[in-house]
Design an enzyme around this catalytic site. Structure first.
Site, PDB file in Angstrom:
ATOM      1  N   CYS A 115       1.527  13.586  11.556  1.00  0.00           N
ATOM      2  CA  CYS A 115       2.055  12.227  11.351  1.00  0.00           C
ATOM      3  C   CYS A 115       3.406  12.017  12.043  1.00  0.00           C
ATOM      4  CB  CYS A 115       2.173  11.912   9.870  1.00  0.00           C
ATOM      5  SG  CYS A 115       0.605  12.054   9.013  1.00  0.00           S
ATOM      6  N   HIS A 252       6.949   6.160   8.814  1.00  0.00           N
ATOM      7  CA  HIS A 252       5.524   6.485   8.868  1.00  0.00           C
ATOM      8  C   HIS A 252       4.836   5.846   7.660  1.00  0.00           C
ATOM      9  CE1 HIS A 252       1.776   8.502   8.845  1.00  0.00           C
ATOM     10  NE2 HIS A 252       2.083   9.318   7.851  1.00  0.00           N
ATOM     11  N   ASN A 282      -3.184   5.293   6.282  1.00  0.00           N
ATOM     12  CA  ASN A 282      -2.371   6.253   7.030  1.00  0.00           C
ATOM     13  C   ASN A 282      -3.112   6.611   8.326  1.00  0.00           C
ATOM     14  OD1 ASN A 282      -1.076   8.516   8.031  1.00  0.00           O
ATOM     15  ND2 ASN A 282      -0.962   9.570   6.056  1.00  0.00           N
TER      16      ASN A 282
HETATM   17  N1  ACO Z   1      -9.567   7.063  -7.117  1.00  0.00           N
HETATM   18  C1  ACO Z   1      -9.477   7.249  -8.441  1.00  0.00           C
HETATM   19  N2  ACO Z   1      -8.915   8.335  -8.987  1.00  0.00           N
HETATM   20  C2  ACO Z   1      -8.421   9.262  -8.156  1.00  0.00           C
HETATM   21  C3  ACO Z   1      -8.484   9.130  -6.767  1.00  0.00           C
HETATM   22  C4  ACO Z   1      -9.088   7.982  -6.256  1.00  0.00           C
HETATM   23  N3  ACO Z   1      -9.206   7.759  -4.920  1.00  0.00           N
HETATM   24  N4  ACO Z   1      -7.911  10.201  -6.196  1.00  0.00           N
HETATM   25  C5  ACO Z   1      -7.494  10.981  -7.196  1.00  0.00           C
HETATM   26  N5  ACO Z   1      -7.798  10.430  -8.377  1.00  0.00           N
HETATM   27  C6  ACO Z   1      -7.545  10.917  -9.720  1.00  0.00           C
HETATM   28  C7  ACO Z   1      -7.310  12.401  -9.726  1.00  0.00           C
HETATM   29  O1  ACO Z   1      -8.533  13.091  -9.723  1.00  0.00           O
HETATM   30  C8  ACO Z   1      -6.561  12.572 -11.039  1.00  0.00           C
HETATM   31  O2  ACO Z   1      -7.481  12.543 -12.082  1.00  0.00           O
HETATM   32  P1  ACO Z   1      -7.356  13.582 -13.297  1.00  0.00           P
HETATM   33  O3  ACO Z   1      -6.017  13.301 -13.903  1.00  0.00           O
HETATM   34  O4  ACO Z   1      -8.514  13.230 -14.145  1.00  0.00           O
HETATM   35  O5  ACO Z   1      -7.424  14.925 -12.654  1.00  0.00           O
HETATM   36  C9  ACO Z   1      -5.755  11.267 -11.120  1.00  0.00           C
HETATM   37  O6  ACO Z   1      -6.360  10.345 -10.213  1.00  0.00           O
HETATM   38  C10 ACO Z   1      -4.303  11.428 -10.795  1.00  0.00           C
HETATM   39  O7  ACO Z   1      -4.206  12.111  -9.600  1.00  0.00           O
HETATM   40  P2  ACO Z   1      -2.809  12.482  -9.057  1.00  0.00           P
HETATM   41  O8  ACO Z   1      -3.010  13.404  -7.924  1.00  0.00           O
HETATM   42  O9  ACO Z   1      -1.885  12.858 -10.159  1.00  0.00           O
HETATM   43  O10 ACO Z   1      -2.310  11.087  -8.478  1.00  0.00           O
HETATM   44  P3  ACO Z   1      -0.944  10.790  -7.815  1.00  0.00           P
HETATM   45  O11 ACO Z   1      -0.194   9.826  -8.621  1.00  0.00           O
HETATM   46  O12 ACO Z   1      -0.240  12.047  -7.388  1.00  0.00           O
HETATM   47  O13 ACO Z   1      -1.407  10.049  -6.489  1.00  0.00           O
HETATM   48  C11 ACO Z   1      -1.638  10.477  -4.147  1.00  0.00           C
HETATM   49  C12 ACO Z   1      -2.199  10.737  -5.514  1.00  0.00           C
HETATM   50  C13 ACO Z   1      -1.728   8.996  -3.849  1.00  0.00           C
HETATM   51  C14 ACO Z   1      -2.427  11.248  -3.106  1.00  0.00           C
HETATM   52  C15 ACO Z   1      -0.160  10.951  -4.160  1.00  0.00           C
HETATM   53  O14 ACO Z   1      -0.048  12.275  -4.585  1.00  0.00           O
HETATM   54  C16 ACO Z   1       0.485  10.806  -2.840  1.00  0.00           C
HETATM   55  O15 ACO Z   1       0.750   9.734  -2.370  1.00  0.00           O
HETATM   56  N6  ACO Z   1       0.839  11.925  -2.190  1.00  0.00           N
HETATM   57  C17 ACO Z   1       1.396  11.878  -0.881  1.00  0.00           C
HETATM   58  C18 ACO Z   1       0.352  12.315   0.013  1.00  0.00           C
HETATM   59  C19 ACO Z   1       0.174  11.429   1.183  1.00  0.00           C
HETATM   60  O16 ACO Z   1       0.555  10.302   1.290  1.00  0.00           O
HETATM   61  N7  ACO Z   1      -0.478  12.062   2.115  1.00  0.00           N
HETATM   62  C20 ACO Z   1      -0.793  11.446   3.331  1.00  0.00           C
HETATM   63  C21 ACO Z   1      -0.734  12.442   4.373  1.00  0.00           C
HETATM   64  S1  ACO Z   1       0.831  13.124   4.457  1.00  0.00           S
HETATM   65  C22 ACO Z   1       1.771  12.137   5.260  1.00  0.00           C
HETATM   66  O17 ACO Z   1       1.305  11.303   5.945  1.00  0.00           O
HETATM   67  C23 ACO Z   1       3.218  12.329   5.108  1.00  0.00           C
END
Ligand code: ACO
Length: 325
Positions: A115, A252, A282
């Site tokens: 990224c 980004h 993204n």
């Molecule tokens: N739809 C519904 N539920 C979902 C989904 C979905 N698409 N994806 C995950 N869940 C569920 C999980 O299974 C979990 O359920 P559980 O509690 O029963 O196990 C619940 O939602 C909570 O999941 P978390 O991982 O705690 O959710 P979080 O608030 O951390 O959000 C996310 C997840 C959006 C991925 C977050 O961690 C994030 O933004 N991380 C940054 C990663 C990112 O942006 N990466 C992109 C690439 S890196 C970059 O570009 C810099």
């Protein structure tokens, strides 16, 4: 004394026609619009059908040449940031050059920094221009992330999209002050201790497959705001400008909560932070040039504006740049 800067003289962007909304995603995996919107800010993403990376790159580059009012024959260098090339070798940049009709002998290469790829590519091209090695460079960020997405994994498949953005850089003589037009600074970083937090499950040398993107979302989230803010602050310091004096922060586009977090950490008002994640998701290396070109095209970003680009991605890699358009 003359001081060479790289000026952005053209910009372009392109996304594939097929759009998957959050409701469409809910038919593929167990998810819903409310979850995706509140956690990420993403409403839809574009995905390729028949097109490949060099097609997306070609369209973005064509627009960049048109807005720069130059021909492909004027290009002296192509740098293409991507983690999703057409072939493992040769570089997709070479295919793009062929499609555009650049002069035989024009150097072209791909650059892999996830990224942060576009900021890395901009850094390479800017340095070559300032050294006097090339006069006019085409810098592209392009991805077909849908090809390395596990469409059964709701944790990742809702996040990514396909697209391309490009700029044309040209050497200009400036005064060497922070009032100059062009790229005023770049700063890039990497830290391999985070290699496993965000990666594909395979690769040429390990599995002979490309693999799919996996990530530890919480670890990425925790690191992202700090990295993005650090890159912005260090790039500003090198450029000799104050972060509060910029017109735009262009981070980004990974996640709206990360974007909001970095804006707050840098104490910038929301109106100064560019956000276009809703229609694209993204798009990794494409995210910054895609947003830049869209916002120049719609008149949001104007000539003379002072902009900080900041990016963070797999590796981790991160980096920033200060530009006066
Ligand atoms: N739809 C519904 N539920 C979902 C989904 C979905 N698409 N994806 C995950 N869940 C569920 C999980 O299974 C979990 O359920 P559980 O509690 O029963 O196990 C619940 O939602 C909570 O999941 P978390 O991982 O705690 O959710 P979080 O608030 O951390 O959000 C996310 C997840 C959006 C991925 C977050 O961690 C994030 O933004 N991380 C940054 C990663 C990112 O942006 N990466 C992109 C690439 S890196 C970059 O570009 C810099």
């Amino acid at each position: 004394m003359k001081f060479i800067r790289s000026k952005i003289i053209g910009h372009g962007h392109y996304t594939p026609k097929k759009v998957l909304t959050n409701d469409d995603m809910a038919k593929i995996v167990d998810t819903n619009d409310e979850w995706i919107t509140t956690r990420t800010g993403i409403k839809s993403r574009c995905v390729v059908e028949e097109e490949v990376n060099s097609d997306l790159s070609f369209h973005a580059a064509e627009m960049a040449l048109k807005t720069a009012k130059i021909s492909a024959q004027d290009i002296n260098l192509i740098v293409l940031a991507t983690i999703t090339p057409d072939n493992t070798t040769p570089a997709t940049a070479i295919r793009v050059g062929q499609k555009l009709g650049v002069k035989s002998g024009t150097p072209a290469f791909d650059l892999s920094a996830a990224c942060s790829g576009f900021v890395y590519a901009l850094t390479m091209a800017d340095n070559m221009i300032r050294l006097g090695q090339v006069k006019t460079a085409l810098v592209i960020g392009a991805e077909t992330l849908s090809k390395v997405t596990d469409w059964t994994d709701r944790n990742t498949c809702v996040l990514f999209g396909d697209g391309a953005g490009a700029v044309v850089l040209q050497a200009v003589e400036e005064n060497g002050t922070n009032q100059d037009i062009g790229i005023l600074s770049t700063k890039i970083f990497a830290d391999g201790n985070n290699y496993d937090h965000l990666k594909t499950t395979g690769g040429v040398s390990t599995t002979q497959t490309t693999g799919f993107i996996t990530m530890d979302g919480k670890e990425v989230f925790k690191a992202a705001i700090g990295c993005l803010a650090q890159a912005a602050e260090e790039a500003a310091q090198i450029a000799g400008i104050n972060v509060k004096d910029i017109d735009w922060l262009l981070p980004h586009q990974a996640n709206i909560r990360i974007i909001d977090g970095v804006g707050k950490k840098l104490e910038l008002p929301e109106e100064k932070v560019i956000v276009n994640i809703a229609p694209h998701g993204n798009t990794s290396a494409a995210s910054i040039p895609l947003a830049l070109s869209e916002k120049i095209t719609d008149g949001t970003i104007k000539k003379g504006d002072l902009i900080i680009l900041t990016a963070m991605g797999a590796g981790f890699t991160w980096g920033g740049a200060v530009i006066r358009l």
